[in-house]
Motif scaffolding. Sequence first.
Motif: not given
Length: 181
Positions: A102-113, A127-133
């Motif tokens: 996202t350009k205007n706030t801290y968010t990320s998309w996670l994919g990890f084990t 795990f997988a999903g959006a992370d509105p930090i």
Amino acid sequence: MGAKVSLIIFIMLLASCSAVKRRQYTPCKNLVLFFHDILYNGNNAANATSAIVAAPEGANLTKLASQFHFGNIVVFDDPITLDNNLHSKPVGRAQGFYIYDTKNTYTSWLGFTFALNSTEYQGTITFAGADPIMQKTRDISVTGGTGQFFMHRGIATIMTDSFEGEVYFRLRVDIKFYECW
């Protein structure tokens, strides 16, 4: 007469539908783990557990990343502990990536084990999903696992437990499995 019967049947169906209670789901297994991310900053190669591998500024010379890191892709191989101490004995590794999306706030998309290999836990959890930090707690999907967590599914609530600028953060991961095999 037919309209009255249809209306009575409709009302009875509506009443029976509203009487149906939603099933309350209870987890079949709970687990709380912490993972510690130390981002490579150009000076900490010996201690870093993650690195930016793609970035708009470096990849295509645009300036989109700005303060929210939009477009940065980070890969990580972080230690997992049972408590919030970075120096505690690790029970495994968190391995995967996050994309600042996202350009205007801290968010990320996670994919990890979580690759767990200790006396307490053996196996993987994916795990997988959006992370509105910026939110205090966020939920991501537990999509499966192996070993002790074979085909487990559920929800992981993640919380930023600590952070030090843009170099270190620690996540508390409260995992609730709703399907356990």
